[in-house]
Design an enzyme around this catalytic site. Sequence first.
Site, PDB file in Angstrom:
ATOM      1  N   LYS A   1     -10.580  12.701   7.916  1.00  0.00           N
ATOM      2  CA  LYS A   1     -10.145  12.277   9.256  1.00  0.00           C
ATOM      3  C   LYS A   1     -10.163  13.452  10.232  1.00  0.00           C
ATOM      4  CE  LYS A   1      -6.945   8.601   7.855  1.00  0.00           C
ATOM      5  NZ  LYS A   1      -7.595   7.489   8.555  1.00  0.00           N
TER       6      LYS A   1
ATOM      7  N   ASP B   1       1.405   6.190   5.697  1.00  0.00           N
ATOM      8  CA  ASP B   1       0.446   5.280   5.066  1.00  0.00           C
ATOM      9  C   ASP B   1       1.004   4.628   3.792  1.00  0.00           C
ATOM     10  OD1 ASP B   1      -1.963   4.050   5.575  1.00  0.00           O
ATOM     11  OD2 ASP B   1      -3.165   5.478   4.430  1.00  0.00           O
TER      12      ASP B   1
ATOM     13  N   LYS C   1       0.853  -1.197   0.000  1.00  0.00           N
ATOM     14  CA  LYS C   1       0.000   0.000   0.000  1.00  0.00           C
ATOM     15  C   LYS C   1       0.888   1.246   0.000  1.00  0.00           C
ATOM     16  CE  LYS C   1      -3.362   2.546   2.894  1.00  0.00           C
ATOM     17  NZ  LYS C   1      -4.259   2.503   4.077  1.00  0.00           N
TER      18      LYS C   1
ATOM     19  N   ASP D   1      -2.824  10.114   3.646  1.00  0.00           N
ATOM     20  CA  ASP D   1      -4.227   9.716   3.754  1.00  0.00           C
ATOM     21  C   ASP D   1      -4.990  10.726   4.618  1.00  0.00           C
ATOM     22  OD1 ASP D   1      -6.653   8.446   3.939  1.00  0.00           O
ATOM     23  OD2 ASP D   1      -5.944   6.781   5.212  1.00  0.00           O
TER      24      ASP D   1
ATOM     25  N   ASP E   1     -12.397   6.861   3.400  1.00  0.00           N
ATOM     26  CA  ASP E   1     -11.205   6.629   4.224  1.00  0.00           C
ATOM     27  C   ASP E   1     -10.793   5.158   4.233  1.00  0.00           C
ATOM     28  OD1 ASP E   1      -9.118   7.281   5.846  1.00  0.00           O
ATOM     29  OD2 ASP E   1     -10.307   7.547   7.681  1.00  0.00           O
TER      30      ASP E   1
ATOM     31  N   GLU F   1      -9.546   3.477   1.919  1.00  0.00           N
ATOM     32  CA  GLU F   1      -8.973   3.595   0.573  1.00  0.00           C
ATOM     33  C   GLU F   1      -7.896   2.552   0.285  1.00  0.00           C
ATOM     34  OE1 GLU F   1      -7.822   5.111   3.085  1.00  0.00           O
ATOM     35  OE2 GLU F   1      -5.670   4.891   2.833  1.00  0.00           O
TER      36      GLU F   1
ATOM     37  N   ARG G   1      -7.731  -0.683   0.731  1.00  0.00           N
ATOM     38  CA  ARG G   1      -8.241  -1.878   0.058  1.00  0.00           C
ATOM     39  C   ARG G   1      -8.610  -1.569  -1.400  1.00  0.00           C
ATOM     40  NH1 ARG G   1     -12.850  -2.245   4.572  1.00  0.00           N
ATOM     41  NH2 ARG G   1     -11.234  -1.127   5.700  1.00  0.00           N
TER      42      ARG G   1
HETATM   43  N1  BES Z   1      -4.506   4.337   6.862  1.00  0.00           N
HETATM   44  C1  BES Z   1      -5.687   4.063   7.592  1.00  0.00           C
HETATM   45  C2  BES Z   1      -5.483   3.038   8.693  1.00  0.00           C
HETATM   46  C3  BES Z   1      -4.617   3.462   9.861  1.00  0.00           C
HETATM   47  C4  BES Z   1      -5.218   4.015  10.982  1.00  0.00           C
HETATM   48  C5  BES Z   1      -3.263   3.280   9.849  1.00  0.00           C
HETATM   49  C6  BES Z   1      -4.440   4.380  12.063  1.00  0.00           C
HETATM   50  C7  BES Z   1      -2.485   3.648  10.933  1.00  0.00           C
HETATM   51  C8  BES Z   1      -3.063   4.197  12.042  1.00  0.00           C
HETATM   52  C9  BES Z   1      -6.780   3.534   6.681  1.00  0.00           C
HETATM   53  O1  BES Z   1      -6.767   4.024   5.387  1.00  0.00           O
HETATM   54  C10 BES Z   1      -8.085   3.942   7.268  1.00  0.00           C
HETATM   55  O2  BES Z   1      -8.347   5.098   7.321  1.00  0.00           O
HETATM   56  N2  BES Z   1      -8.873   2.957   7.693  1.00  0.00           N
HETATM   57  C11 BES Z   1     -10.128   3.210   8.294  1.00  0.00           C
HETATM   58  C12 BES Z   1     -11.113   2.205   7.756  1.00  0.00           C
HETATM   59  C13 BES Z   1     -12.521   2.483   8.160  1.00  0.00           C
HETATM   60  C14 BES Z   1     -13.023   3.731   7.478  1.00  0.00           C
HETATM   61  C15 BES Z   1     -13.373   1.303   7.794  1.00  0.00           C
HETATM   62  C16 BES Z   1      -9.950   3.063   9.803  1.00  0.00           C
HETATM   63  O3  BES Z   1      -9.206   2.188  10.237  1.00  0.00           O
HETATM   64  O4  BES Z   1     -10.526   3.856  10.531  1.00  0.00           O
HETATM   65 ZN    ZN Z   2      -4.975   4.656   4.684  1.00  0.00          ZN
HETATM   66 MN    MN Z   3      -7.868   5.806   5.186  1.00  0.00          MN
END
Ligand code: BES
Ligand code: ZN
Ligand code: MN
Length: 495
Positions: free
Chosen positions: A280, A291, A268, A273, A350, A352, A354
């Site tokens: 966020k 990220d 990834k 992000d 968010d 993203e 996947r």
């Molecule tokens: N890059 C984030 C995941 C992440 C969160 C990495 C905290 C490191 C620390 C990912 O893209 C994300 O935002 N995931 C969301 C998914 C949700 C919207 C289903 C998450 O984990 O909140």
């Molecule tokens: Zn992310």
């Molecule tokens: Mn995200």
Amino acid sequence: MQFHALGASAVRARTACAVVGIHEQGELTGAAVAIDERAKGAITRIVKRGDFRAKLGEVLALHDLPGCPAERVLLVGLGSRKTFGRKAYRKAVAAATQWLAASGAADAVSFLAQDPVPEVDAYYAARYLVETASSTLYRIPDLKSGKKPAAPKLGKLGIAVADSAQLETARRGLGDGVGVAAGMALMRDLANLPANVCTPSHLAAAARKLAGEHKSVRARALDEREIRKLKMGSFLSVTAGSDEPARLIVMEYRGGKAGDAPVALVGKGITFDTGGISLKDPPGMDEMKFDMSGAASVFGAIKALATIGARINVVGVIPACENMPSGRATKPGDIVTSMSGKTIEVLNTDAEGRLVLCDAITYARRFKPKAVIDIATLTGACVIALGSHYCGLFSSDDALAHALEEASKRADDRAWRMPVAEEYAEQLKSNFADFANIGGREAGAVTAACFLWKFTDGLRWAHLDIAGTANLTGPSKASTGRPVPLLVDFLLNEA
Ligand code: BES
Ligand code: ZN
Ligand code: MN
């Protein structure tokens, strides 16, 4: 830094510093016994007086001990013998390296693994020495103005083994360790850079640079026009809001036979992000520069293999882009068509990672890989589940999962297996498309993995969620270089 291995005669070698281990209750290990005898009990007396308790990581430097060819002898506490093992050994090495780096010593020999270390053979004693010492000496490429701190004098570190029969094994450990350390440093350099420097084009340039440094590596980067031609509608939906152009980076490491199927590593590469329209919260958002750690770990693994000259073929596929809000950004409810033809309802922009990974996994099929491993800072839910010590390991293939788990133990870069199952995949149902890109509040790390699973029909596939392990947060905020040791250990074992 140069590393070398020494046999039984090491205690007679001239060195600026002999590093010797002592357990609590004053149990001298390895060369410490001989050094103490020649110095007429000088070390034993220090322990008796209570000036050195041998707590794990405690250090005390002695200078010009009589009868000792080393200018300095660094006593290193190994803690209790009962709890001594790979973690304690690495802590002791780190403490010694820290002291050496601040000293005037230009070289040193470690006797810390001369007595057997539980769970650690000569290969890993040497490899951990290199990885731990290199990690301790690593400095973030800082963008601070003003005078840079002087580089440590330490340029040569030796490892003394108990028996000369272990020399070859230790040398192999040192060589592999140098590769892993170089890979970790590259990962950390890339991930520590800010997102205004480390853009998708910067990553593409880094891939070309890596290929320039190693004949065994080839690199190319597809631009958005080519990505559109591949019909990567899912990947493109993530970059839609960004002014910074996306890249699909492909690196090939050829160390194996020409006909051997490669292992595909899919990383990834979200260089920042924001969450997109599903924006966020501001606190801690800066950490979303990390990220792209999955992508950085692919760079690191390939750097390591090329440095080692491992006999294996590996292809790295990195979808690199930013996730930004704008008037052109993807909106919640938008439906996109992935390269596989499957449609996705983007309920949360968010989620993203996947979306870029599913297209990259589909692209990886053209290399007819014998296994596909994707590596991603995919979910906050994984951080809640496992914290920062173990990464999440997901796989529909028990043998592959087992091999990765075993590699994670050996490499001391741990992964914990989590489920992949239809019950969880059902949470991704959409009224409008083949899948939604989120599966509700429950088991967020698992539903994210199951989303990717749906794109891996007929592949041997595993997914590493490194959201908790790729970087430290708070005052020691920085990339860790993980999971490069795990990936390299797995790949060396496959070779
Ligand atoms: N890059 C984030 C995941 C992440 C969160 C990495 C905290 C490191 C620390 C990912 O893209 C994300 O935002 N995931 C969301 C998914 C949700 C919207 C289903 C998450 O984990 O909140
Ligand atoms: Zn992310
Ligand atoms: Mn995200």
